[in-house]
Design an enzyme around this catalytic site. Structure first.
Site, mmCIF file in Angstrom:
data_model
loop_
_atom_site.group_PDB
_atom_site.id
_atom_site.type_symbol
_atom_site.label_atom_id
_atom_site.label_comp_id
_atom_site.label_asym_id
_atom_site.label_seq_id
_atom_site.Cartn_x
_atom_site.Cartn_y
_atom_site.Cartn_z
ATOM 1 N N GLY A 2 -3.584 18.679 0.732
ATOM 2 C CA GLY A 2 -3.229 17.278 0.556
ATOM 3 C C GLY A 2 -2.990 16.534 1.859
ATOM 4 C CB ALA A 20 -0.601 19.861 4.039
ATOM 5 N NE ARG A 78 -6.177 23.143 -10.689
ATOM 6 C CZ ARG A 78 -5.835 23.845 -11.771
ATOM 7 N NH1 ARG A 78 -4.570 24.165 -11.977
ATOM 8 N NH2 ARG A 78 -6.748 24.216 -12.640
ATOM 9 C CG ASP A 109 -3.572 27.900 -12.659
ATOM 10 O OD1 ASP A 109 -2.600 27.113 -12.706
ATOM 11 O OD2 ASP A 109 -4.319 28.100 -13.637
ATOM 12 C CE LYS A 125 9.640 8.714 -0.863
ATOM 13 N NZ LYS A 125 9.939 7.316 -0.829
ATOM 14 C CG ASP A 127 15.492 10.426 2.961
ATOM 15 O OD1 ASP A 127 14.650 9.920 3.729
ATOM 16 O OD2 ASP A 127 16.286 9.738 2.290
ATOM 17 C CG HIS A 128 10.089 10.545 5.990
ATOM 18 N ND1 HIS A 128 9.764 10.171 4.713
ATOM 19 C CD2 HIS A 128 9.888 9.452 6.763
ATOM 20 C CE1 HIS A 128 9.394 8.906 4.704
ATOM 21 N NE2 HIS A 128 9.453 8.443 5.930
ATOM 22 C CD GLU A 133 6.068 0.525 4.003
ATOM 23 O OE1 GLU A 133 4.937 1.017 4.208
ATOM 24 O OE2 GLU A 133 6.755 0.795 3.008
ATOM 25 C CG HIS A 136 13.651 6.361 2.661
ATOM 26 N ND1 HIS A 136 13.663 7.737 2.764
ATOM 27 C CD2 HIS A 136 12.381 6.034 2.307
ATOM 28 C CE1 HIS A 136 12.465 8.211 2.493
ATOM 29 N NE2 HIS A 136 11.672 7.202 2.200
ATOM 30 C CE LYS A 174 4.747 0.128 -0.492
ATOM 31 N NZ LYS A 174 4.571 0.772 0.832
ATOM 32 C CE LYS A 221 5.554 1.591 10.734
ATOM 33 N NZ LYS A 221 5.908 1.967 9.362
#
Length: 496
Positions: free
Chosen positions: A17, A20, A48, A87, A150, A179-180, A218, A242, A342, A347
């Protein structure tokens, strides 16, 4: 807590994904490059998709292309990565994965230490956690930790159900809810600014502070996340986690000592002290918005309702502003204003602490308003701190003007500044849960937010869309502060 050079196998569920590839692989690389981890590590990607080890390693190398100038062989680094087609509902796959992890333990001397990182859809969290335990993957001679992204539920009831499922397999000390924002350097600096400076902590109360503002805006819209955003909205996507986490750090009492349990305890007390609001009173304290068409960077952009996978009559908010009161001795009467949205003008994530005016100021131009003292914590994209004071103008008069004292972290070598995920991964490897969210914090946040959701879901927003793309949100957001005699501050630090 483990050593400074931890050994572990990181099993990433959802390894093909976006998260990652964009965040996790580069963060692991930076830890390796900076000698935070040695060669005693391995990463097993499970998903998968039917990839080979070589396919997976090529993905890893592509994700770290920006680090080509480093004196590290990318092939050697990527050789620590392995791929397992998987799986999540098939118990045989867990058994085979466990056998493979035991082999890697011996090969990389990782002593049975395992991190299970769930970078995938949350509807699989409970199933994976239960199967990891039932098939013996958590029964090793080392430690096992579960990292969860999250959203952790979509309301209190679903979060509690998910937590109960996970707690069947992992205890609270083993669960690391990411929570980054808590990994960002200037968010972590909130505690240091407060508790390491004699000039701030004595003033950090309702005697000297008039209000505190937390803004996270943002420029981007929902882009290709319309399907997710329709079920989330800004309230669940930003405020529940956040924004309330930053508020807790700003409002908490000094911990007895700097341990995860003591810091969490104080954050929980701050969240418990938030004044509850009734469903009928939500409109007095919170404003919602949805962006319309507008001009950004000279180009016309579409409205939220025109985005892919978004209902043409959507009632989903892309903007939230709110007034939160904390009923304790330190903060009684001080409003905490939050704002997130948004497609806004710029930003920016920043915290503005506005100090009270003097009872009488002799050094100001009576034709102008007195400029209050402001402490501004710039979190992103700028990183730094600025303190706005009043000083004498450069002439023969006695009138003051605002001056800015700034520390700008952007002038430092950003290649050597840890990214949020790098910090949090390293903390997890070392067993330091300070900057992760405890279940008590999650529960209190959801209980507060659910009341607002209930109000908004029971009635449509007749004025949607109600702010242009490229603006600072709906006018009602400004009115929320004006009724208290305040206004939103937007402070851009000077570039060095």
């Amino acid at each position: 807590m483990t050593t400074n050079n931890p050994k572990s196998i990181i099993v990433i569920f959802g390894a093909t994904g976006d998260l990652a590839n964009r965040k996790l692989f580069p963060s692991i690389y930076r830890l390796y490059r900076n000698n935070k981890i040695t060669d005693d590590f391995a990463v097993v990607g499970v998903a998968r998709r039917p990839l080979t080890n070589d396919d997976f390693r090529n993905n890893v190398k592509k994700s770290i292309e920006a680090f080509q100038s480093d004196d590290i062989d990318h092939d050697d680094f990527a050789s620590h990565f392995y791929y397992n087609p998987f799986d999540a509902t098939d118990l045989d796959h867990y058994k085979r994965l466990n056998e493979f992890l035991l082999q890697l333990d011996d090969q990389y001397n990782t002593e049975g230490n395992r991190i299970f990182y769930l970078a995938m859809a949350p509807n699989f969290f409970g199933t994976i956690a239960a199967n990891l335990k039932s098939e013996g993957l958590t029964q090793t001679k080392g430690w096992s930790r579960l990292v969860i992204e999250k959203p952790f539920g979509h309301n209190f009831e679903s979060a509690q159900e998910l937590n109960n499922q996970i707690r069947q397999a992992f205890n609270e000390d083993q669960i690391y809810r990411i929570d980054h924002y808590l990994g960002k350097e200037m968010v972590q600096n909130i505690e240091v600014i407060r508790f390491a400076n004699a000039m701030f902590e004595p003033l950090w109360n309702n005697q000297y502070i008039s209000n505190i503002q937390i803004t996270s805006s943002e420029v981007l819209g929902v882009e290709d996340r319309g399907r997710y955003y329709e079920s989330s909205g800004a309230l669940r996507d930003m405020v529940q986690n956040h924004m309330l986490q930053m508020l807790a750090l700003l409002a908490m009492e000094p911990p007895i000592k700097l341990t995860p349990n003591e810091i969490r305890s104080e954050k929980v007390k701050a969240l418990r002290a938030i004044r509850p609001i009734s469903v009928d009173d939500v409109d007095k304290y919170f404003v919602r918005g949805q962006y319309d068409r507008g001009i950004l960077n000279g180009e016309e952009v579409n409205a939220y309702r025109e985005s892919s996978s978004v209902d043409s009559n959507s009632n989903t908010e892309t903007f939230v502003a709110g007034k939160i009161l904390i009923d304790n001795f330190r903060w009684a009467g001080v409003p905490f204003y939050i704002r997130t949205g948004k497609r806004m003008e710029k930003k920016s994530t920043e915290i503005v602490v506005q100090f009270k005016d003097l009872p009488m100021n002799l050094y100001y131009d009576k034709t102008e308003n007195v400029h209050p003292n402001l402490l501004v914590i710039h979190i992103q994209p700028h990183e730094g701190i600025s303190l706005q004071l009043n000083a004498k103008k450069g002439d023969q008069g006695t009138v003051s003007k605002p001056i800015d004292l700034s520390f700008n972290n952007n002038s430092k070598d950003k290649m050597n500044t840890p990214e949020a995920y790098e910090v949090l991964l390293y903390d997890c490897m070392r067993g330091d849960s300070t900057n992760f969210t405890h279940w008590d914090e999650v529960a209190l946040s959801w209980k507060f937010v659910d009341v607002i959701s209930q109000n908004w879901e029971n009635k449509s927003a007749d004025d949607y869309p109600n702010y242009e793309s490229g603006s600072n949100g709906p006018k009602k957001s400004d009115a929320l502060l004006e009724q208290d005699g305040f206004h939103w501050w937007t402070v851009t630090p000077e570039e060095e």
